[in-house]
Design a protein around this motif. Structure first.
Motif, PDB file in Angstrom:
ATOM      1  N   ASN A  51      26.340  -3.083   1.180  1.00  0.00           N
ATOM      2  CA  ASN A  51      25.613  -2.217   1.844  1.00  0.00           C
ATOM      3  C   ASN A  51      24.356  -2.395   1.354  1.00  0.00           C
ATOM      4  OD1 ASN A  51      27.643  -0.702   3.247  1.00  0.00           O
ATOM      5  ND2 ASN A  51      28.549   0.076   1.241  1.00  0.00           N
ATOM      6  N   THR A  52      23.391  -2.425   2.477  1.00  0.00           N
ATOM      7  CA  THR A  52      21.787  -2.543   2.213  1.00  0.00           C
ATOM      8  C   THR A  52      21.383  -1.278   3.094  1.00  0.00           C
ATOM      9  OG1 THR A  52      21.680  -4.204   3.851  1.00  0.00           O
ATOM     10  CG2 THR A  52      22.196  -5.089   1.637  1.00  0.00           C
ATOM     11  N   PHE A  53      20.139  -0.993   2.692  1.00  0.00           N
ATOM     12  CA  PHE A  53      19.251   0.069   3.434  1.00  0.00           C
ATOM     13  C   PHE A  53      17.844  -0.187   2.987  1.00  0.00           C
ATOM     14  CE2 PHE A  53      18.498   4.781   4.017  1.00  0.00           C
ATOM     15  CZ  PHE A  53      18.482   4.848   5.418  1.00  0.00           C
ATOM     16  N   VAL A  54      16.955   0.273   3.964  1.00  0.00           N
ATOM     17  CA  VAL A  54      15.829   0.585   3.573  1.00  0.00           C
ATOM     18  C   VAL A  54      15.138   1.406   4.601  1.00  0.00           C
ATOM     19  CG1 VAL A  54      14.900  -1.345   5.344  1.00  0.00           C
ATOM     20  CG2 VAL A  54      13.392  -0.633   3.579  1.00  0.00           C
ATOM     21  N   ALA A  55      14.489   2.496   3.905  1.00  0.00           N
ATOM     22  CA  ALA A  55      13.966   3.688   4.886  1.00  0.00           C
ATOM     23  C   ALA A  55      12.813   4.224   4.273  1.00  0.00           C
ATOM     24  CB  ALA A  55      15.132   4.657   4.778  1.00  0.00           C
ATOM     25  N   ALA A  56      11.843   4.880   5.300  1.00  0.00           N
ATOM     26  CA  ALA A  56      10.722   5.405   5.040  1.00  0.00           C
ATOM     27  C   ALA A  56      10.612   7.107   5.356  1.00  0.00           C
ATOM     28  CB  ALA A  56       9.349   4.637   5.711  1.00  0.00           C
ATOM     29  N   ALA A  57      10.171   7.874   4.642  1.00  0.00           N
ATOM     30  CA  ALA A  57       9.948   9.244   4.857  1.00  0.00           C
ATOM     31  C   ALA A  57       8.762   9.858   4.715  1.00  0.00           C
ATOM     32  CB  ALA A  57      11.141   9.918   4.267  1.00  0.00           C
ATOM     33  N   GLN A  58       8.414  11.028   5.269  1.00  0.00           N
ATOM     34  CA  GLN A  58       6.960  11.579   5.009  1.00  0.00           C
ATOM     35  C   GLN A  58       7.166  13.058   4.632  1.00  0.00           C
ATOM     36  OE1 GLN A  58       4.343  11.013   8.253  1.00  0.00           O
ATOM     37  NE2 GLN A  58       2.799  12.094   7.318  1.00  0.00           N
ATOM     38  N   ARG A  59       6.411  13.525   3.632  1.00  0.00           N
ATOM     39  CA  ARG A  59       6.399  14.861   3.200  1.00  0.00           C
ATOM     40  C   ARG A  59       4.979  15.275   3.071  1.00  0.00           C
ATOM     41  NH1 ARG A  59      10.471  16.786  -1.061  1.00  0.00           N
ATOM     42  NH2 ARG A  59      11.707  16.172   0.429  1.00  0.00           N
ATOM     43  N   GLY A  60       4.313  16.137   3.961  1.00  0.00           N
ATOM     44  CA  GLY A  60       2.952  16.432   3.850  1.00  0.00           C
ATOM     45  C   GLY A  60       2.189  15.063   4.441  1.00  0.00           C
ATOM     46  N   ASN A  61       1.283  14.637   3.432  1.00  0.00           N
ATOM     47  CA  ASN A  61       0.471  13.600   3.931  1.00  0.00           C
ATOM     48  C   ASN A  61       0.981  12.321   3.052  1.00  0.00           C
ATOM     49  OD1 ASN A  61      -0.473  14.264   1.300  1.00  0.00           O
ATOM     50  ND2 ASN A  61      -2.598  14.004   1.754  1.00  0.00           N
ATOM     51  N   ARG A  62       1.938  12.641   2.313  1.00  0.00           N
ATOM     52  CA  ARG A  62       2.831  11.469   1.550  1.00  0.00           C
ATOM     53  C   ARG A  62       3.921  10.803   2.316  1.00  0.00           C
ATOM     54  NH1 ARG A  62      -0.812  10.325  -2.580  1.00  0.00           N
ATOM     55  NH2 ARG A  62      -1.480  12.292  -3.711  1.00  0.00           N
ATOM     56  N   ARG A  63       3.790   9.392   2.268  1.00  0.00           N
ATOM     57  CA  ARG A  63       4.967   8.694   3.018  1.00  0.00           C
ATOM     58  C   ARG A  63       5.294   7.630   1.745  1.00  0.00           C
ATOM     59  NH1 ARG A  63       3.502   5.859   8.379  1.00  0.00           N
ATOM     60  NH2 ARG A  63       1.944   4.532   6.855  1.00  0.00           N
ATOM     61  N   LEU A  64       6.753   7.587   1.770  1.00  0.00           N
ATOM     62  CA  LEU A  64       7.446   6.622   0.640  1.00  0.00           C
ATOM     63  C   LEU A  64       8.273   5.769   1.460  1.00  0.00           C
ATOM     64  CD1 LEU A  64       8.425   9.372  -1.994  1.00  0.00           C
ATOM     65  CD2 LEU A  64       6.384   7.939  -2.012  1.00  0.00           C
ATOM     66  N   VAL A  65       8.745   4.662   0.769  1.00  0.00           N
ATOM     67  CA  VAL A  65       9.724   3.723   1.339  1.00  0.00           C
ATOM     68  C   VAL A  65      10.649   3.648   0.194  1.00  0.00           C
ATOM     69  CG1 VAL A  65       8.055   1.703   0.516  1.00  0.00           C
ATOM     70  CG2 VAL A  65       9.924   1.414   2.246  1.00  0.00           C
ATOM     71  N   VAL A  66      12.076   3.535   0.589  1.00  0.00           N
ATOM     72  CA  VAL A  66      12.916   3.327  -0.411  1.00  0.00           C
ATOM     73  C   VAL A  66      13.865   2.182   0.232  1.00  0.00           C
ATOM     74  CG1 VAL A  66      15.341   3.994  -1.032  1.00  0.00           C
ATOM     75  CG2 VAL A  66      13.380   5.585  -1.133  1.00  0.00           C
ATOM     76  N   ALA A  67      14.019   1.157  -0.900  1.00  0.00           N
ATOM     77  CA  ALA A  67      14.964  -0.099  -0.709  1.00  0.00           C
ATOM     78  C   ALA A  67      16.176  -0.178  -1.534  1.00  0.00           C
ATOM     79  CB  ALA A  67      14.090  -1.305  -0.389  1.00  0.00           C
ATOM     80  N   GLN A  68      17.376  -0.534  -1.032  1.00  0.00           N
ATOM     81  CA  GLN A  68      18.498  -0.715  -1.758  1.00  0.00           C
ATOM     82  C   GLN A  68      19.210  -1.758  -1.297  1.00  0.00           C
ATOM     83  OE1 GLN A  68      18.696   3.357  -0.011  1.00  0.00           O
ATOM     84  NE2 GLN A  68      20.013   4.061  -1.814  1.00  0.00           N
ATOM     85  N   MET A  69      19.864  -2.281  -2.262  1.00  0.00           N
ATOM     86  CA  MET A  69      20.720  -3.683  -2.040  1.00  0.00           C
ATOM     87  C   MET A  69      21.917  -3.734  -2.648  1.00  0.00           C
ATOM     88  SD  MET A  69      17.702  -6.486  -1.155  1.00  0.00           S
ATOM     89  CE  MET A  69      18.972  -7.249  -0.354  1.00  0.00           C
ATOM     90  N   TYR A  70      23.018  -4.377  -2.372  1.00  0.00           N
ATOM     91  CA  TYR A  70      24.052  -4.525  -2.845  1.00  0.00           C
ATOM     92  C   TYR A  70      24.915  -3.547  -3.456  1.00  0.00           C
ATOM     93  CZ  TYR A  70      27.233  -8.273  -5.208  1.00  0.00           C
ATOM     94  OH  TYR A  70      28.342  -9.038  -5.341  1.00  0.00           O
ATOM     95  N   GLY A  71      24.875  -2.509  -2.603  1.00  0.00           N
ATOM     96  CA  GLY A  71      25.555  -1.257  -2.894  1.00  0.00           C
ATOM     97  C   GLY A  71      27.031  -1.138  -2.533  1.00  0.00           C
TER      98      GLY A  71
END
Length: 257
Positions: free
Chosen positions: A217-237
């Motif tokens: 399982n692999t996954f990459v995503a982005a999310a926003q809270r207020g004026n902050r935006r983050l990206v999360v990437a995960q591999m080999y799950g």
């Protein structure tokens, strides 16, 4: 590109949550806008990307094709291991419709057809690798337009590069729009976005799932809270990467006052 920042302080801000771990053994959480890595585990570990490579193809497509370009599907596009959007030979599809099938339901048949519209799979894969290098994803090697693997053509990337690729892809307004759509209309059918974070995590703005036996399982995503935006990437799950992603986003957002 995503860049390493200062180590996270041991005295975390008030209200900070604990940094989660598992079920993906290689992961990264970074500021989407500055590229600063907030935390990571084996972020440069090489793994097969599965369908998380598809945003790279989407960028190449929009570098060369207009959203309203169209072509007709043929049997070669549908002769592929699925997940598939269900293209019908003889049916005409626009670039945008194929991108919706590619990014929302991980259509390997859509990837094949888009590759043909670019001049064939070898041409498309070569363009994907040039694009990866251009955006700073230098640990990435695409071997197929869909992310499927096979003998002698295994694709590789890293959590760092998946974050870099998504960050670059979201600069394309159409990609950003498609990745946050809940549904879309294709000829004869309605498709629904497979990214469960769109309904499970408020503020989600993009995401791409992936699975093959080699990649797990692999996954990459982005999310926003207020004026902050983050990206999360995960591999080999091997488990609930959505749950881990939610924990990483919560932790990341808690690092800001």
């Amino acid at each position: 590109m995503i860049v390493a920042g200062a180590p996270v302080a041991s005295a975390e801000p008030a209200g900070a949550v604990a940094l989660p771990d598992g079920p993906a053994p290689a992961w990264l959480v970074a500021d989407l806008d500055s590229g600063r890595i907030l935390a990571s585990k084996d972020p440069y570990a090489q793994h097969a990307p599965a369908s998380t490579i598809k945003p790279l193809l989407a960028m190449v497509v929009l570098d060369h094709l207009r959203p309203d370009n169209f072509a007709r599907a043929n049997e070669s596009h549908t002769e592929v291991e699925c997940s598939c959007v269900g293209l019908k030979p003889g049916q005409a599809y626009t670039t945008r419709q194929l991108l919706e099938g590619l990014l929302m339901v991980s259509g390997n048949d859509a990837a094949n057809m888009l590759a043909d519209m670019l001049g064939g799979q070898r041409v498309a894969v070569a363009a994907m690798n040039r694009k990866a290098a251009a955006v700073g994803a230098r640990g990435t090697k695409a071997s197929s337009p869909s992310g499927l693997d096979g003998p002698g053509w295994e694709s590789t990337t890293t959590p760092h590069d998946l974050a870099v690729i998504l960050r670059a892809a979201l600069r394309y307004p159409l990609i950003a729009q498609i990745m946050r759509q809940q549904s879309a209309q294709l000829p004869g059918k309605t498709i629904t976005n497979q990214n469960e974070l769109l309904t499970r995590y408020p503020g989600t703005i993009a995401g791409k799932t992936g699975f093959t036996n080699l990649a797990r399982n692999t996954f990459v995503a982005a999310a926003q809270r207020g004026n902050r935006r983050l990206v999360v990437a995960q591999m080999y799950g091997t488990g609930d990467l959505y749950g881990q992603a939610i924990g990483l986003f919560d932790w990341g957002f808690s690092q800001y006052p």
